[in-house]
Write a protein that holds these residues in place. Structure first.
Motif, PDB file in Angstrom:
ATOM      1  N   SER A  92      -8.349  -6.709  76.337  1.00  0.00           N
ATOM      2  CA  SER A  92      -7.943  -8.017  75.820  1.00  0.00           C
ATOM      3  C   SER A  92      -9.030  -8.591  74.915  1.00  0.00           C
ATOM      4  N   ALA A  93     -10.293  -8.457  75.345  1.00  0.00           N
ATOM      5  CA  ALA A  93     -11.410  -8.955  74.537  1.00  0.00           C
ATOM      6  C   ALA A  93     -11.522  -8.208  73.216  1.00  0.00           C
ATOM      7  N   LEU A  94     -11.275  -6.907  73.249  1.00  0.00           N
ATOM      8  CA  LEU A  94     -11.354  -6.100  72.030  1.00  0.00           C
ATOM      9  C   LEU A  94     -10.321  -6.551  71.005  1.00  0.00           C
ATOM     10  N   PHE A  95      -9.089  -6.751  71.446  1.00  0.00           N
ATOM     11  CA  PHE A  95      -8.042  -7.225  70.540  1.00  0.00           C
ATOM     12  C   PHE A  95      -8.357  -8.633  70.048  1.00  0.00           C
ATOM     13  N   GLY A  96      -8.784  -9.505  70.963  1.00  0.00           N
ATOM     14  CA  GLY A  96      -9.069 -10.884  70.580  1.00  0.00           C
ATOM     15  C   GLY A  96     -10.228 -10.996  69.615  1.00  0.00           C
ATOM     16  N   SER A  97     -11.266 -10.187  69.818  1.00  0.00           N
ATOM     17  CA  SER A  97     -12.423 -10.259  68.926  1.00  0.00           C
ATOM     18  C   SER A  97     -12.087  -9.785  67.521  1.00  0.00           C
ATOM     19  N   ALA A  98     -11.133  -8.859  67.390  1.00  0.00           N
ATOM     20  CA  ALA A  98     -10.761  -8.342  66.070  1.00  0.00           C
ATOM     21  C   ALA A  98     -10.036  -9.378  65.225  1.00  0.00           C
ATOM     22  N   VAL A  99      -9.489 -10.415  65.855  1.00  0.00           N
ATOM     23  CA  VAL A  99      -8.773 -11.448  65.100  1.00  0.00           C
ATOM     24  C   VAL A  99      -9.713 -12.148  64.121  1.00  0.00           C
ATOM     25  N   VAL A 100     -10.968 -12.334  64.513  1.00  0.00           N
ATOM     26  CA  VAL A 100     -11.916 -13.062  63.667  1.00  0.00           C
ATOM     27  C   VAL A 100     -12.195 -12.315  62.370  1.00  0.00           C
ATOM     28  N   PRO A 101     -12.649 -11.055  62.392  1.00  0.00           N
ATOM     29  CA  PRO A 101     -12.907 -10.366  61.119  1.00  0.00           C
ATOM     30  C   PRO A 101     -11.644 -10.108  60.297  1.00  0.00           C
ATOM     31  N   ILE A 102     -10.512  -9.859  60.968  1.00  0.00           N
ATOM     32  CA  ILE A 102      -9.278  -9.608  60.214  1.00  0.00           C
ATOM     33  C   ILE A 102      -8.849 -10.871  59.468  1.00  0.00           C
ATOM     34  N   SER A 103      -8.927 -12.030  60.128  1.00  0.00           N
ATOM     35  CA  SER A 103      -8.557 -13.288  59.473  1.00  0.00           C
ATOM     36  C   SER A 103      -9.512 -13.607  58.327  1.00  0.00           C
ATOM     37  N   ALA A 104     -10.814 -13.368  58.548  1.00  0.00           N
ATOM     38  CA  ALA A 104     -11.787 -13.600  57.480  1.00  0.00           C
ATOM     39  C   ALA A 104     -11.534 -12.668  56.301  1.00  0.00           C
ATOM     40  N   ALA A 105     -11.215 -11.403  56.601  1.00  0.00           N
ATOM     41  CA  ALA A 105     -10.928 -10.445  55.528  1.00  0.00           C
ATOM     42  C   ALA A 105      -9.669 -10.841  54.760  1.00  0.00           C
ATOM     43  N   THR A 106      -8.691 -11.406  55.454  1.00  0.00           N
ATOM     44  CA  THR A 106      -7.468 -11.866  54.782  1.00  0.00           C
ATOM     45  C   THR A 106      -7.784 -12.977  53.785  1.00  0.00           C
ATOM     46  N   VAL A 107      -8.603 -13.936  54.207  1.00  0.00           N
ATOM     47  CA  VAL A 107      -8.990 -15.027  53.311  1.00  0.00           C
ATOM     48  C   VAL A 107      -9.809 -14.487  52.136  1.00  0.00           C
ATOM     49  N   TRP A 108     -10.663 -13.515  52.389  1.00  0.00           N
ATOM     50  CA  TRP A 108     -11.446 -12.905  51.311  1.00  0.00           C
ATOM     51  C   TRP A 108     -10.535 -12.225  50.286  1.00  0.00           C
ATOM     52  N   GLU A 109      -9.556 -11.475  50.755  1.00  0.00           N
ATOM     53  CA  GLU A 109      -8.618 -10.811  49.839  1.00  0.00           C
ATOM     54  C   GLU A 109      -7.768 -11.837  49.104  1.00  0.00           C
ATOM     55  N   LEU A 110      -7.444 -12.924  49.791  1.00  0.00           N
ATOM     56  CA  LEU A 110      -6.572 -13.931  49.201  1.00  0.00           C
ATOM     57  C   LEU A 110      -7.296 -14.781  48.170  1.00  0.00           C
ATOM     58  N   SER A 111      -8.544 -15.163  48.460  1.00  0.00           N
ATOM     59  CA  SER A 111      -9.237 -16.148  47.627  1.00  0.00           C
ATOM     60  C   SER A 111     -10.431 -15.596  46.856  1.00  0.00           C
ATOM     61  N   SER A 112     -10.974 -14.469  47.300  1.00  0.00           N
ATOM     62  CA  SER A 112     -12.208 -13.905  46.715  1.00  0.00           C
ATOM     63  C   SER A 112     -13.356 -14.909  46.764  1.00  0.00           C
ATOM     64  N   SER A 113     -13.329 -15.789  47.742  1.00  0.00           N
ATOM     65  CA  SER A 113     -14.345 -16.833  47.865  1.00  0.00           C
ATOM     66  C   SER A 113     -15.217 -16.575  49.092  1.00  0.00           C
ATOM     67  N   PRO A 114     -16.520 -16.345  48.906  1.00  0.00           N
ATOM     68  CA  PRO A 114     -17.402 -16.161  50.063  1.00  0.00           C
ATOM     69  C   PRO A 114     -17.438 -17.392  50.972  1.00  0.00           C
ATOM     70  N   ILE A 115     -17.418 -18.584  50.366  1.00  0.00           N
ATOM     71  CA  ILE A 115     -17.487 -19.805  51.172  1.00  0.00           C
ATOM     72  C   ILE A 115     -16.251 -19.939  52.057  1.00  0.00           C
ATOM     73  N   ALA A 116     -15.061 -19.756  51.479  1.00  0.00           N
ATOM     74  CA  ALA A 116     -13.829 -19.847  52.267  1.00  0.00           C
ATOM     75  C   ALA A 116     -13.820 -18.808  53.384  1.00  0.00           C
ATOM     76  N   THR A 117     -14.324 -17.613  53.094  1.00  0.00           N
ATOM     77  CA  THR A 117     -14.357 -16.547  54.095  1.00  0.00           C
ATOM     78  C   THR A 117     -15.307 -16.889  55.232  1.00  0.00           C
ATOM     79  N   ILE A 118     -16.495 -17.382  54.891  1.00  0.00           N
ATOM     80  CA  ILE A 118     -17.484 -17.743  55.915  1.00  0.00           C
ATOM     81  C   ILE A 118     -16.969 -18.880  56.793  1.00  0.00           C
ATOM     82  N   LEU A 119     -16.393 -19.903  56.171  1.00  0.00           N
ATOM     83  CA  LEU A 119     -15.888 -21.040  56.945  1.00  0.00           C
ATOM     84  C   LEU A 119     -14.757 -20.618  57.878  1.00  0.00           C
ATOM     85  N   THR A 120     -13.836 -19.803  57.365  1.00  0.00           N
ATOM     86  CA  THR A 120     -12.737 -19.317  58.210  1.00  0.00           C
ATOM     87  C   THR A 120     -13.279 -18.558  59.410  1.00  0.00           C
ATOM     88  N   ALA A 121     -14.238 -17.673  59.147  1.00  0.00           N
ATOM     89  CA  ALA A 121     -14.806 -16.873  60.236  1.00  0.00           C
ATOM     90  C   ALA A 121     -15.445 -17.766  61.296  1.00  0.00           C
TER      91      ALA A 121
END
Length: 686
Positions: A92-121
């Motif tokens: 459960s922890a493994l799946f839950g922990s992966a949500v953070v980098p996957i969501s940050a990577a999604t924002v990075w692909e969507l916006s190409s903004s380091p600030i938006a990616t860092i804040l989301t993470a």
């Protein structure tokens, strides 16, 4: 940025794995999902309102880490000594922990903004509710993982060249992830809606692009049909193939399903059942309501409460097999009552039903039922002279022989009360505490063949009649018929999930405010409560974001002459608003549907919407910082942006640190309870 995303994923995993073995007792809904893992390991059929993928993952992980399915998970607080439960929590922890980098990577692909990616993470990483939820044997971390992966794959595919290997890979990955999301919980349908609307928007853009020929547009449609419809359906059905193979033996879930479904369950009384081929007067039988998830016609010595008038023995519907579900079929005519020969009952015949244990007769009177006052009350009386209120006529709907004889399991019929012309029915309404766990049976004046008024004989006990093996004459249910019935039963029971009288009723308006948490453990005290700083920040930033959006849209609409530089600037602003619009749509799709729901709700139902709100706020905060910094000189602007990012990340991280005791557990009964000074809301239950 890839290094940052990997680092943040490692930190996320560490926060969830820290002391994950504590507490060593069952916490909250682990009582359900730990028990379901045991059923899978023991290959015993059970029923749950959620699809099976998450439970299969827990069962597999438990089995691989030494759990043998030998713990009962009876109630929260049960100590799990010498039970190998840690492996399931770690998954459960493994799946839950992966949500953070996957969501940050999604924002990075969507916006190409380091600030938006860092804040989301940081917003997602520092949320206490997400951390607590992914430290226990619960489905939500697996749900959030596949939901996040679906969105990442979709965004990544839109950034790839059409029909390239990356384009196909991520489109297929999106389809598989969508199937897995719904395969964990039905709320995964919300992300299916998000991707579906996005695909429609993409195709609309393509059809308006004159440089793309019609043949290629058709290829785009076919590619999406294959990857986002056929592949998900195949994966989803495959999950149920595994489910039915794993749960092949009889268990506590049998009676939730129809009699025909039960003929496919090993060790069930109906599996390779041997009984009379037809029912006769004098036969002892059990009757099952044909409605989805219907129960058995049941009675017991207790009478209806005095406020319901006539002093009648209760007749109810009971979902489990029980000796009080047995009835004897009596004949109306004196000639048939006195004969020693067996006479088969046929379509159109009149019958009496005598409860075997109490010897009283099924009866209906023209008085209101306990809950459904427009329908007649059904009970049992010992008075056999008043046959006019005891007689029922059999009306077969389907499954009878050419001569009208009635088979167990496969013949479906109504029982029409002759005197009142009403049909014996059960719509599944739960009775009060005077009949716990049982459902109301009524006599419905609408005698149309509704599923609630249909019944089938499940078992026949009659030594006078010849015995056959029924499956020699009838085929077992197909995979797809079982699949459809399993879903109908889940939907029906999902609708009936109501809060208990003493239970706190969580409502959707409370969730964005972090109004109240969910208690996971009393001692040590563990509370699933969202990070209040992040929740407040999300709501506060909506105000300037909405203002700027309206202002920019009005200026854009009214202004007709821009210099080239202004047009370029406005193009970038509109691009950011499209990103926020997509994430805002995802947020609303996962939040608004809960408002009209009448079923019981909990704070964790907001977690999928909350993840999208963090992504939305990451992009909007980045936009606001840049717009504010643009008012200053470039050298000062970079300092302002840096300071803003540090302030936002530090404030959410500090809030997580302060509230960490509710994540990892503390003694709430201590005189110097360290958390009381932070309880700014009395509903937080620190």
């Amino acid at each position: 940025m890839e290094t940052f995303i990997a680092l943040i994923g490692a930190i996320s995993l560490g926060l969830r794995l820290y002391q994950i073995e504590h507490p060593n007792h069952v916490c909250w809904d682990e009582v359900h999902f730990g028990k379901y893992a045991s059923y899978y390991i023991n290959r015993t059929l059970f029923f749950d309102v959620h699809p099976p993928l998450g439970k299969i993952i827990f069962a597999l992980s438990g089995y691989m880490t030494g759990y043998e399915g030998d713990f009962n998970y009876n109630k929260p607080g049960d100590v799990m000594r010498s039970v190998q439960y840690v492996g399931m929590r770690q998954v459960s922890a493994l799946f839950g922990s992966a949500v953070v980098p996957i969501s940050a990577a999604t924002v990075w692909e969507l916006s190409s903004s380091p600030i938006a990616t860092i804040l989301t993470a940081f917003f997602i990483l520092s949320d206490t509710a997400l951390t607590v939820m992914s430290r226990f044997i619960l489905l939500d971390s697996i749900l959030l993982f596949y939901m996040s992966l679906s969105c990442y794959c979709y965004v990544k595919h839109t950034k790839s060249r059409p029909f390239s290997s990356s384009w196909w890979l991520h489109l297929c990955g999106c389809g598989v992830s969508l199937a897995c999301t719904v395969g964990v919980k039905f709320v995964g349908l919300f992300v299916v809606a998000l991707i579906g609307l996005s695909v429609i928007g993409d195709l609309w853009k393509i059809v308006g692009n004159k440089s793309i020929p019609l043949e290629q547009f058709v290829q785009h449609i076919l590619a999406r049909i294959y990857t986002l419809i056929f592949i998900p359906l195949f994966v989803y059905c495959s999950i149920y193939v595994l489910h039915f193979i794993a749960l092949s033996s009889s268990g506590p879930g049998d009676s939730f399903y129809s009699s025909v479904f039960q003929t496919s369950i090993i060790n069930n009384p109906l599996y390779h059942a041997k009984m009379p081929e037809y029912v006769a007067y004098g036969s002892e039988i059990t009757l099952k309501n044909y409605r989805t998830a219907g129960g058995y016609l049941h009675s017991h010595p207790q009478h209806y409460p005095k406020e319901f008038g006539a002093h009648m023995q209760q007749v109810t519907s009971y979902r489990q097999r029980h000796e009080r579900n047995h009835w004897i079929l009596g004949a109306v005519s004196k000639e048939l009552q006195n004969t020693n020969e067996h006479v088969y009952i046929k379509d159109g015949d009149s019958i009496l039903l005598q409860h075997k244990q109490t010897k009283e007769w099924l009866y209906s009177v023209d008085e209101p039922a306990p809950l459904t006052h427009r329908q007649g009350r059904v009970g049992c009386y010992s008075n056999t002279s008043d046959n006019k209120n005891n007689m029922f006529k059999i009306k077969v709907v389907h499954g009878h022989q050419d001569d009208g004889r009635i088979s167990p399991i496969y013949s479906v019929f109504q029982m029409i009360h002759i005197n009142q012309n009403c049909s014996l029915s059960c719509k599944g309404r739960e009775l009060p505490n005077w009949a716990p766990g049982q459902q109301e049976v009524t006599c419905n004046s609408d005698v149309s063949s509704q599923s609630a008024s249909l019944w089938n004989i499940e078992e026949i006990f009659d030594a006078r009649l010849p015995i056959i093996r029924l499956d020699w004459k009838h085929s077992r249910p197909t995979f797809f018929s079982r699949l459809i019935e399993a879903h109908l039963v889940m939907f029906a029971n999902n609708r009936n999930l109501k809060p208990k009288l003493e239970e706190f009723r969580s409502r959707p308006w409370m969730w964005p405010l972090a109004y109240k948490g969910q208690l996971f453990s009393v001692e040590p005290h563990i509370l699933m409560l969202g990070n209040p700083v992040t929740h407040v920040l999300i709501l506060l930033l909506l105000v300037p974001t909405s203002y700027l959006f309206l202002r920019d849209m009005i200026i854009y609409q009214r202004s007709k002459a821009y210099k080239d530089t202004d047009k370029s600037l406005f193009t970038n602003i509109l691009k950011v608003y499209r990103q926020m619009g997509w994430l805002g749509l995802a947020w609303l799709l996962h939040y608004l549907p809960f408002w009209p729901m009448t079923r019981v709700l909990y704070p964790h139902h907001y977690l999928p919407a909350y993840v999208f709100s963090c992504m939305f706020t990451g992009v909007s905060a980045d936009h606001l910082l840049k717009r504010f910094a643009s008012l200053f000189k470039p050298s000062t602007a970079s300092v302002i942006q840096y300071f803003g990012v540090v302030l936002l990340c530090a404030s959410t991280a500090a809030s997580f640190y302060i509230l960490s005791p509710i994540v990892y557990g503390y003694d709430s009964d201590a005189e110097d309870n360290p958390m009381l000074k932070y309880q700014v809301n009395t509903h937080w239950d620190f």
